[in-house]
Design an enzyme around this catalytic site. Structure first.
Site, PDB file in Angstrom:
ATOM      1  N   GLU A  68     -49.498  65.785  51.107  1.00  0.00           N
ATOM      2  CA  GLU A  68     -49.146  64.777  50.106  1.00  0.00           C
ATOM      3  C   GLU A  68     -49.949  63.524  50.427  1.00  0.00           C
ATOM      4  O   GLU A  68     -50.268  63.270  51.595  1.00  0.00           O
ATOM      5  CB  GLU A  68     -47.650  64.485  50.100  1.00  0.00           C
ATOM      6  CG  GLU A  68     -46.766  65.690  49.813  1.00  0.00           C
ATOM      7  CD  GLU A  68     -46.991  66.318  48.455  1.00  0.00           C
ATOM      8  OE1 GLU A  68     -47.531  65.620  47.559  1.00  0.00           O
ATOM      9  OE2 GLU A  68     -46.655  67.497  48.281  1.00  0.00           O
ATOM     10  N   HIS A  81     -42.362  67.399  44.954  1.00  0.00           N
ATOM     11  CA  HIS A  81     -43.356  68.007  45.832  1.00  0.00           C
ATOM     12  C   HIS A  81     -43.075  67.591  47.271  1.00  0.00           C
ATOM     13  O   HIS A  81     -42.671  66.461  47.547  1.00  0.00           O
ATOM     14  CB  HIS A  81     -44.764  67.532  45.445  1.00  0.00           C
ATOM     15  CG  HIS A  81     -45.258  68.114  44.172  1.00  0.00           C
ATOM     16  ND1 HIS A  81     -46.559  68.515  43.999  1.00  0.00           N
ATOM     17  CD2 HIS A  81     -44.623  68.371  42.995  1.00  0.00           C
ATOM     18  CE1 HIS A  81     -46.713  68.981  42.770  1.00  0.00           C
ATOM     19  NE2 HIS A  81     -45.553  68.899  42.143  1.00  0.00           N
ATOM     20  N   ASP A  89     -50.429  72.429  52.969  1.00  0.00           N
ATOM     21  CA  ASP A  89     -50.343  71.509  51.843  1.00  0.00           C
ATOM     22  C   ASP A  89     -50.277  70.083  52.385  1.00  0.00           C
ATOM     23  O   ASP A  89     -49.834  69.858  53.528  1.00  0.00           O
ATOM     24  CB  ASP A  89     -49.108  71.809  50.991  1.00  0.00           C
ATOM     25  CG  ASP A  89     -49.065  70.958  49.721  1.00  0.00           C
ATOM     26  OD1 ASP A  89     -50.085  70.913  49.011  1.00  0.00           O
ATOM     27  OD2 ASP A  89     -48.031  70.336  49.459  1.00  0.00           O
ATOM     28  N   ASP A 140     -43.620  73.082  50.012  1.00  0.00           N
ATOM     29  CA  ASP A 140     -44.625  73.723  49.161  1.00  0.00           C
ATOM     30  C   ASP A 140     -45.416  74.774  49.932  1.00  0.00           C
ATOM     31  O   ASP A 140     -45.811  75.806  49.368  1.00  0.00           O
ATOM     32  CB  ASP A 140     -45.569  72.679  48.580  1.00  0.00           C
ATOM     33  CG  ASP A 140     -44.920  71.884  47.443  1.00  0.00           C
ATOM     34  OD1 ASP A 140     -43.740  72.140  47.147  1.00  0.00           O
ATOM     35  OD2 ASP A 140     -45.594  71.012  46.859  1.00  0.00           O
ATOM     36  N   HIS A 172     -43.929  62.993  44.692  1.00  0.00           N
ATOM     37  CA  HIS A 172     -43.407  63.489  45.977  1.00  0.00           C
ATOM     38  C   HIS A 172     -42.195  62.726  46.506  1.00  0.00           C
ATOM     39  O   HIS A 172     -41.533  63.204  47.438  1.00  0.00           O
ATOM     40  CB  HIS A 172     -44.505  63.533  47.041  1.00  0.00           C
ATOM     41  CG  HIS A 172     -45.299  62.261  47.178  1.00  0.00           C
ATOM     42  ND1 HIS A 172     -44.732  61.045  47.489  1.00  0.00           N
ATOM     43  CD2 HIS A 172     -46.640  62.043  47.063  1.00  0.00           C
ATOM     44  CE1 HIS A 172     -45.687  60.125  47.580  1.00  0.00           C
ATOM     45  NE2 HIS A 172     -46.854  60.709  47.298  1.00  0.00           N
ATOM     46  N   GLU A 222     -47.338  56.380  40.708  1.00  0.00           N
ATOM     47  CA  GLU A 222     -47.429  57.722  40.117  1.00  0.00           C
ATOM     48  C   GLU A 222     -47.290  58.794  41.187  1.00  0.00           C
ATOM     49  O   GLU A 222     -46.699  59.852  40.952  1.00  0.00           O
ATOM     50  CB  GLU A 222     -48.763  57.889  39.387  1.00  0.00           C
ATOM     51  CG  GLU A 222     -48.918  57.015  38.152  1.00  0.00           C
ATOM     52  CD  GLU A 222     -49.435  55.619  38.479  1.00  0.00           C
ATOM     53  OE1 GLU A 222     -49.506  55.269  39.691  1.00  0.00           O
ATOM     54  OE2 GLU A 222     -49.758  54.880  37.535  1.00  0.00           O
TER      55      GLU A 222
END
Length: 236
Positions: free
Chosen positions: A11, A155, A9, A160, A59, A54
């Site tokens: 970010e 997140h 994963d 994750d 995260h 946003e």
């Protein structure tokens, strides 16, 4: 042969690398033959640009936190070597793979595209096939497969990935289908080819009746159900 999978994963600073957004965190956990090995990969990256508000809301990673973190080119080779040859297990793979390919291409150092050095398995596509018409976000899958995600208040790439590894193993760990033809064939072979019937001389089944307390508890429960639904359960 040992099957190596990397549950991965990322970010990012925003949602589209074509708009100049960058990776700020990479989290990976390794599975070999469906077992976690502990050989994980985790790094925060200074994106050399600001993070959209946003994205920070999603995260929680701030520009200040990343100021002293390495640039992508500092970790690129180690990351590339880590994933090379593995099957990547990613939820909504086009998003993460798109960012990875963008980051490697920006270096102009001859890194191949992700699909050229790794197989990619998209668990979002898998979940939609298994559960059509239902929510298939990571949180929804955790609820469906009874996986604890209580620590996932925001997140995070490594967290994750760890959660997704549990989801993936749950999604793929059950019996795929019941082979009735084979089952019937085995049953016939074991009983001379006919239907196996119970002996008429077998002992009678032992019937356990509910106690008065259990009956009272059942009635009380049914009253609660009827109140909650606004009508008798049998009228629904």
């Amino acid at each position: 042969m040992h099957k190596r999978q990397i549950v991965l994963d990322t970010e990012t600073t925003g949602i589209d690398p074509k708009e100049g957004h960058r990776i700020i965190e990479i989290g990976c956990v390794e599975l070999v033959n469906r077992r976690l090995t502990g050989n994980n990969f985790h790094v925060y990256i200074n994106p050399q640009r600001s993070i959209e508000e946003e994205a920070i809301d999603v995260h929680g990673i701030t520009n200040e936190f990343l100021r002293d973190k390495p640039f992508f080119h500092h970790v690129a080779q180690e990351f590339y070597d880590y994933i090379q040859g593995a099957e990547l297990v990613i939820h909504n793979a086009p998003f993460d793979v798109g960012f990875m390919d963008h980051e490697f291409a920006m270096l102009n150092q001859g890194f191949a595209k992700t699909h050229e050095v790794c197989e990619v398995l998209d668990t979002l596509v898998m979940a939609r096939d298994l559960h059509p018409g239902q929510k298939n976000s990571l949180d929804a899958l955790c609820r469906r497969y009874d996986i604890d995600n209580s620590k996932r208040t925001l997140h995070g790439a490594l967290l994750d990935s760890e959660i997704l590894s549990d989801v993936y193993l749950a999604m793929t760990g059950g019996q795929k289908k019941l082979n009735l033809a084979q089952h019937n064939e085995q049953a016939q072979q074991g009983s001379g080819g006919g239907i196996r019937r119970l002996s008429a001389e077998r002992a009678p089944l032992h019937v356990v009746l509910a106690t008065a307390e259990e009956l009272d508890a059942h009635e009380a429960r049914m009253e609660l159900v009827n109140k909650a639904s606004g009508q008798s359960l049998w009228q629904q």
